[in-house]
Design a protein around this motif. Structure first.
Motif, PDB file in Angstrom:
ATOM      1  N   LYS A  65      11.920 -33.257 -13.100  1.00 39.53           N
ATOM      2  CA  LYS A  65      12.614 -34.174 -14.005  1.00 39.53           C
ATOM      3  C   LYS A  65      12.432 -35.722 -13.388  1.00 39.53           C
ATOM      4  O   LYS A  65      12.026 -36.756 -14.009  1.00 39.53           O
ATOM      5  CB  LYS A  65      14.092 -33.915 -13.788  1.00 39.53           C
ATOM      6  N   LYS A  66      12.559 -35.956 -11.920  1.00 40.80           N
ATOM      7  CA  LYS A  66      12.316 -36.969 -11.418  1.00 40.80           C
ATOM      8  C   LYS A  66      11.708 -36.761  -9.992  1.00 40.80           C
ATOM      9  O   LYS A  66      11.928 -35.679  -9.464  1.00 40.80           O
ATOM     10  CB  LYS A  66      13.759 -37.716 -10.771  1.00 40.80           C
ATOM     11  N   PRO A  67      11.185 -37.819  -9.407  1.00 42.51           N
ATOM     12  CA  PRO A  67      10.673 -37.501  -8.173  1.00 42.51           C
ATOM     13  C   PRO A  67      11.204 -38.014  -6.939  1.00 42.51           C
ATOM     14  O   PRO A  67      12.191 -38.673  -6.996  1.00 42.51           O
ATOM     15  CB  PRO A  67       9.258 -38.550  -8.140  1.00 42.51           C
ATOM     16  N   ALA A  68      11.032 -36.930  -5.750  1.00 43.09           N
ATOM     17  CA  ALA A  68      11.492 -37.326  -4.474  1.00 43.09           C
ATOM     18  C   ALA A  68      10.605 -38.267  -3.964  1.00 43.09           C
ATOM     19  O   ALA A  68       9.392 -38.350  -4.240  1.00 43.09           O
ATOM     20  CB  ALA A  68      11.753 -36.023  -3.773  1.00 43.09           C
ATOM     21  N   HIS A  69      10.972 -39.163  -2.629  1.00 43.18           N
ATOM     22  CA  HIS A  69       9.912 -40.038  -2.200  1.00 43.18           C
ATOM     23  C   HIS A  69      10.152 -39.705  -0.687  1.00 43.18           C
ATOM     24  O   HIS A  69      10.949 -38.999  -0.253  1.00 43.18           O
ATOM     25  CB  HIS A  69      10.601 -41.345  -2.294  1.00 43.18           C
ATOM     26  N   THR A  94      17.074 -28.905  -7.544  1.00 44.33           N
ATOM     27  CA  THR A  94      17.008 -29.843  -6.440  1.00 44.33           C
ATOM     28  C   THR A  94      17.162 -31.157  -6.690  1.00 44.33           C
ATOM     29  O   THR A  94      17.324 -31.656  -7.773  1.00 44.33           O
ATOM     30  CB  THR A  94      15.198 -30.094  -6.166  1.00 44.33           C
ATOM     31  N   PHE A  95      18.263 -31.691  -5.606  1.00 42.55           N
ATOM     32  CA  PHE A  95      18.766 -32.764  -5.818  1.00 42.55           C
ATOM     33  C   PHE A  95      18.487 -33.934  -4.810  1.00 42.55           C
ATOM     34  O   PHE A  95      18.313 -33.425  -3.773  1.00 42.55           O
ATOM     35  CB  PHE A  95      20.352 -32.761  -5.660  1.00 42.55           C
ATOM     36  N   LEU A 101      19.354 -34.935 -10.276  1.00 45.26           N
ATOM     37  CA  LEU A 101      18.773 -33.611 -10.367  1.00 45.26           C
ATOM     38  C   LEU A 101      16.975 -34.063 -10.508  1.00 45.26           C
ATOM     39  O   LEU A 101      16.723 -34.772 -11.107  1.00 45.26           O
ATOM     40  CB  LEU A 101      18.991 -32.818 -11.788  1.00 45.26           C
ATOM     41  N   LEU A 102      16.349 -33.667  -9.659  1.00 51.97           N
ATOM     42  CA  LEU A 102      14.866 -33.839  -9.114  1.00 51.97           C
ATOM     43  C   LEU A 102      14.006 -32.818 -10.103  1.00 51.97           C
ATOM     44  O   LEU A 102      13.002 -33.259 -10.744  1.00 51.97           O
ATOM     45  CB  LEU A 102      14.548 -33.816  -8.037  1.00 51.97           C
ATOM     46  N   ASN A 103      14.401 -31.665 -10.088  1.00 51.85           N
ATOM     47  CA  ASN A 103      13.703 -30.644 -10.675  1.00 51.85           C
ATOM     48  C   ASN A 103      14.707 -29.116 -10.488  1.00 51.85           C
ATOM     49  O   ASN A 103      15.691 -29.083  -9.808  1.00 51.85           O
ATOM     50  CB  ASN A 103      12.404 -30.078 -10.016  1.00 51.85           C
ATOM     51  N   THR A 104      14.178 -28.248 -11.589  1.00 55.12           N
ATOM     52  CA  THR A 104      14.929 -26.783 -11.580  1.00 55.12           C
ATOM     53  C   THR A 104      13.617 -26.106 -11.543  1.00 55.12           C
ATOM     54  O   THR A 104      12.291 -26.205 -12.123  1.00 55.12           O
ATOM     55  CB  THR A 104      15.593 -26.793 -12.905  1.00 55.12           C
ATOM     56  N   GLY A 105      14.021 -24.769 -11.296  1.00 53.01           N
ATOM     57  CA  GLY A 105      12.893 -23.480 -11.137  1.00 53.01           C
ATOM     58  C   GLY A 105      13.395 -22.335 -11.079  1.00 53.01           C
ATOM     59  O   GLY A 105      14.637 -22.229 -10.910  1.00 53.01           O
TER      60      GLY A 105
END
Length: 137
Positions: A65-69, A94-95, A101-105
Motif C-alpha cells: 500500500k505504502k512504503p516504509a523508509h 504492517t504499520f 497501513l503499509l502492507n497486508t499479507g
C-alpha cells in the motif's frame, strides 16, 4: 483468534535506490514476527524442530500500500483467525509509526513430521496455545 505484534526498525541496507524499504524484505519481516509469536506463546521454532516437527511455507501473498523508509519503526501485526489443523494460516498487517497501513499479507504453513516428511495434525508443543486461543471451535 490469536494476535501478536512485533516491531523492528528498517535498516539502511534494507532500502532500495528510491529510499524505500525493499519489497523483498517483507517475507523475512513476516517470518521474524511469526517466530517471535511462537517464542512468546509456546516455544522457539528451533525447539519445535528438536521435537521432530517442521512448518514449511505452502503459500504467501503480499499487497503493498505504502512504503516504509530507512529508520522507520514498523509494527507487524500477526493474526491467526481460525483454528489450525494440518495447515496454519497467518495474516499480517504492517504499520508505520503514524499508524498508517503499509502492507497486508498472508502465509499458509503446514505441520510436518520431520521423521516421515508427511503432513501431521497440530503437534503437542502447539496444543496449549491452540486451546488458549481457539478452545473447542
Amino acid at each position: 483468534m490469536f494476535v501478536h505484534e512485533f516491531q523492528l526498525r528498517v535498516r539502511y541496507g534494507e532500502t532500495d535506490q528510491m529510499g524505500y524499504c525493499y519489497y523483498g524484505n517483507y517475507p523475512a519481516f513476516y517470518e521474524q514476527a511469526r517466530s517471535d509469536a511462537f517464542r512468546k506463546e509456546c516455544c522457539s521454532y528451533a525447539e519445535l524442530e528438536r521435537q521432530g516437527y517442521m512448518m514449511p511455507v505452502l503459500s504467501m501473498h503480499i499487497d503493498y500500500k505504502k512504503p516504509a523508509h530507512y529508520d522507520d519503526l514498523i509494527t507487524i501485526r500477526v493474526t491467526v483467525k481460525k483454528r489450525p489443523s494440518v495447515k496454519m494460516e497467518f495474516f499480517y498487517e504492517t504499520f508505520n509509526e503514524q499508524g498508517e497501513l503499509l502492507n497486508t499479507g498472508s502465509t499458509t504453513l503446514c505441520f510436518v513430521n520431520k521423521a516421515t516428511g508427511r503432513p501431521c495434525q497440530v503437534p503437542p508443543p502447539f496444543q496449549p496455545i491452540i486451546e488458549k486461543y481457539f478452545g473447542n471451535e
